[in-house]
Design a protein around this motif. Structure first.
Motif, short mmCIF file in Angstrom:
data_model
loop_
_atom_site.label_atom_id
_atom_site.label_comp_id
_atom_site.label_asym_id
_atom_site.label_seq_id
_atom_site.Cartn_x
_atom_site.Cartn_y
_atom_site.Cartn_z
N GLY A 177 82.43 -114.67 42.51
CA GLY A 177 81.81 -113.69 41.64
C GLY A 177 80.41 -114.04 41.17
O GLY A 177 79.68 -113.17 40.68
N GLN A 178 80.02 -115.30 41.34
CA GLN A 178 78.71 -115.71 40.80
C GLN A 178 77.55 -115.10 41.58
O GLN A 178 76.55 -114.67 41.00
CB GLN A 178 78.60 -117.24 40.78
CG GLN A 178 77.40 -117.73 39.99
CD GLN A 178 77.43 -119.23 39.75
OE1 GLN A 178 77.70 -119.99 40.65
NE2 GLN A 178 77.15 -119.64 38.51
N THR A 179 77.67 -115.05 42.91
CA THR A 179 76.58 -114.47 43.71
C THR A 179 76.39 -113.00 43.35
O THR A 179 75.26 -112.53 43.23
CB THR A 179 76.86 -114.64 45.21
OG1 THR A 179 76.99 -116.03 45.52
CG2 THR A 179 75.74 -114.05 46.03
N ASN A 180 77.50 -112.27 43.18
CA ASN A 180 77.38 -110.86 42.78
C ASN A 180 76.65 -110.72 41.45
O ASN A 180 75.84 -109.81 41.25
CB ASN A 180 78.76 -110.22 42.67
CG ASN A 180 79.40 -109.99 44.03
OD1 ASN A 180 78.71 -109.91 45.03
ND2 ASN A 180 80.71 -109.87 44.06
N GLN A 181 76.95 -111.63 40.52
CA GLN A 181 76.28 -111.58 39.21
C GLN A 181 74.78 -111.85 39.36
O GLN A 181 73.95 -111.16 38.76
CB GLN A 181 76.89 -112.62 38.27
CG GLN A 181 76.30 -112.60 36.87
CD GLN A 181 76.92 -113.66 35.97
OE1 GLN A 181 76.96 -114.83 36.33
NE2 GLN A 181 77.42 -113.24 34.82
N VAL A 188 72.92 -111.36 42.07
CA VAL A 188 72.32 -110.19 42.72
C VAL A 188 72.13 -109.07 41.70
O VAL A 188 71.10 -108.38 41.68
CB VAL A 188 73.19 -109.71 43.90
CG1 VAL A 188 72.67 -108.37 44.44
CG2 VAL A 188 73.20 -110.75 45.01
N GLY A 189 73.11 -108.89 40.83
CA GLY A 189 73.02 -107.87 39.79
C GLY A 189 71.84 -108.11 38.87
O GLY A 189 71.13 -107.16 38.47
N GLU A 193 68.67 -107.08 40.69
CA GLU A 193 68.53 -105.62 40.73
C GLU A 193 68.13 -105.06 39.37
O GLU A 193 67.33 -104.12 39.27
CB GLU A 193 69.83 -104.99 41.23
CG GLU A 193 70.11 -105.31 42.70
CD GLU A 193 71.37 -104.66 43.20
OE1 GLU A 193 72.17 -104.16 42.37
OE2 GLU A 193 71.58 -104.66 44.44
N VAL A 209 69.49 -116.17 44.04
CA VAL A 209 70.90 -116.13 44.47
C VAL A 209 71.36 -117.46 45.06
O VAL A 209 72.56 -117.75 45.08
CB VAL A 209 71.16 -114.99 45.48
CG1 VAL A 209 70.85 -113.65 44.85
CG2 VAL A 209 70.37 -115.19 46.77
N ARG A 228 75.09 -112.80 53.16
CA ARG A 228 76.38 -112.95 52.50
C ARG A 228 77.38 -113.59 53.44
O ARG A 228 77.47 -113.24 54.61
CB ARG A 228 76.89 -111.60 52.01
CG ARG A 228 76.00 -110.94 50.98
CD ARG A 228 75.76 -111.79 49.74
NE ARG A 228 76.95 -111.93 48.93
CZ ARG A 228 77.21 -111.16 47.86
NH1 ARG A 228 76.39 -110.20 47.51
NH2 ARG A 228 78.32 -111.35 47.16
#
Length: 434
Positions: free
Chosen positions: A45-49, A51-52, A55, A83, A163
């Motif tokens: 979940g850290q990479t998604n955070q 990236v968020g 953005e 990231v 990814r």
């Protein structure tokens, strides 16, 4: 003394408890006398955070609302700088935990090795790895904990591999170090004949060829990243897919000798004694269908359709063309579901050049595939497959084949029935083969 590369995915290092469990796996290999390089992903979940946050900093949603291509103007170099930090945290934490357990270890970032890449930020490709210092440290008994997914691009900028790139990092490192094996630790205990959630009688394969694994990875199986399998096949790196939760503290003691029973070994075809006709059934629901009706049947029309799609970096998969007696043709093909809206927009803009009567798109489809190197030497596999699906009332909308794969496009509502039917048809419901 064998040299091993061990890779731990995001779910295997999701928190400190799981990082300690990963460290126990590393310690076990060290105590067995092996030299170990460890590649880690960011915590789940850290990479998604991260990236968020990128953005949000860029104003991604606002730009989309204004009709802009919001991602096209990212500074990819800064995106990578942000990231890539997830893997840096994990590598440092795992090194600290190993040190606390009495194991000599240090962390390495991609630029410290160095792992060199091209300048395609966000999706860089590895062009070389200098492992001389790393190899010296490993031979001296030190565990190298390497941040996956990242490298160093020209102009000394941090780059990322896309990814899932930590699998590629691990395989590339295994090739450069000439490791005996690359063990990919994940949240499943190997590669299964199909999804056990759909077919409870699916079982884990002891061994699978690179080619079969490559087809399965590209057709929906999420165990390994496709690029990592390609690289393993090219460089002859034996890959063992195994569970990070097989330590006694997680309810299972791994076998003491050999790799059989530990997971699934991905290897050359000649290492597998008995080849099955079909080794697995894969399926994908993230497909979309595009149909162009009444296109003039003349030379160059296909180029007019697929050229603009290629320019927009939209990959086309299955293609079916039906020519009628009145001089027109209907053309149907599939794209990734996430690309459907873009594909339709590209084709609308090219309507004058293509000259189609109508354009349709839908996502209520699924692709189901039978995969096996045994197809090379067995005739009639396609006929059996199509007959079995017909008996279940499943209509086939498109077909694509290779030497070791047959894929069919069907209504999404029949996906699970098709998977169960084919799994039974090819004798995969138990370890006894037909």
């Amino acid at each position: 003394m064998a040299l091993l590369v061990l890779k731990f995915g995001g779910t295997s290092v999701a928190d400190l408890e799981r990082i300690r469990n990963a460290a126990l796996h590393v310690k076990r290999e060290v105590e067995a006398g092996h030299a170990c390089a460890v590649v880690v992903s960011a915590m789940a979940g850290q990479t998604n955070q991260l990236v968020g946050w990128v953005e949000e900093a860029w104003g991604y949603e606002e730009r989309q609302q204004n009709g802009e291509d919001a991602s096209a103007h990212y500074d990819g170099r800064e995106y990578d700088a942000v990231v890539s930090s997830g893997e840096q945290v994990t590598s440092g934490l795992l090194a600290i935990v190993l040190q606390a357990m009495g194991v000599k270890a240090r962390s390495w970032q991609g630029w410290q090795i160095p792992l060199r890449t091209d300048s395609a930020h966000r999706a860089a490709r590895i062009i070389g790895i200098d492992v001389e210092e790393l190899k010296g440290r490993l031979n001296g008994g030190e565990v190298a904990v390497v941040a996956g997914f990242q490298g160093i691009a020209p102009e000394n900028r941090i780059s990322t591999l896309g990814r899932g790139g930590s699998d590629t990092s691990a395989v590339a490192l295994g090739a450069a170090l000439q490791a005996e094996r690359c063990d990919i630790y994940t949240d499943v205990d190997g590669v299964y004949t199909t999804d056990p959630k759909i077919v409870p009688r699916a079982h884990r394969l002891d061994r699978i060829s690179y080619e079969e694994m490559l087809e399965m990875a590209s057709l929906g199986a999420k165990v390994l990243q496709t690029r990592s399998v390609e690289l393993a096949m090219q460089r002859g790196v034996r890959v063992l897919v195994r569970s990070s939760f097989d330590h006694p503290g997680y309810g299972g003691q791994p076998p003491e000798h050999g790799v059989e029973g530990l997971g699934t070994l991905v290897c050359h075809e000649d290492e597998i004694v008995e080849q099955n006709v079909v080794s697995g059934i894969a399926y994908a629901r993230d497909e979309a269908k595009v149909t162009l009706l009444k296109i003039a049947d003349k030379p160059g029309v296909a180029a007019q359709v697929f050229g603009p799609l290629a320019s927009a970096n939209i990959n086309v998969d299955m293609i079916v063309q039906n020519v009628s007696e009145d001089g027109y043709t209907d053309l149907t093909f599939t794209v990734q579901g996430s690309d459907l809206d873009r594909a339709l927009e590209v084709l609308r803009k090219a309507q004058d050049r293509i000259g189609y009567f109508d354009l349709r798109g839908s996502t209520d489809i699924a692709k189901v595939s039978a995969i096996g190197v045994g197809m090379r030497s067995h005739a009639g596999v396609a006929a059996q497959m199509f007959s079995a699906l017909a008996e279940k009332g499943i209509n086939i909308e498109a077909i694509s084949t290779s030497e070791i794969k047959i894929s069919v496009l069907i209504d999404a509502a029949y996906a699970e029935l098709a998977v169960r039917t084919l799994h039974s048809l090819f004798g995969l419901d138990s370890r006894e083969r037909p």
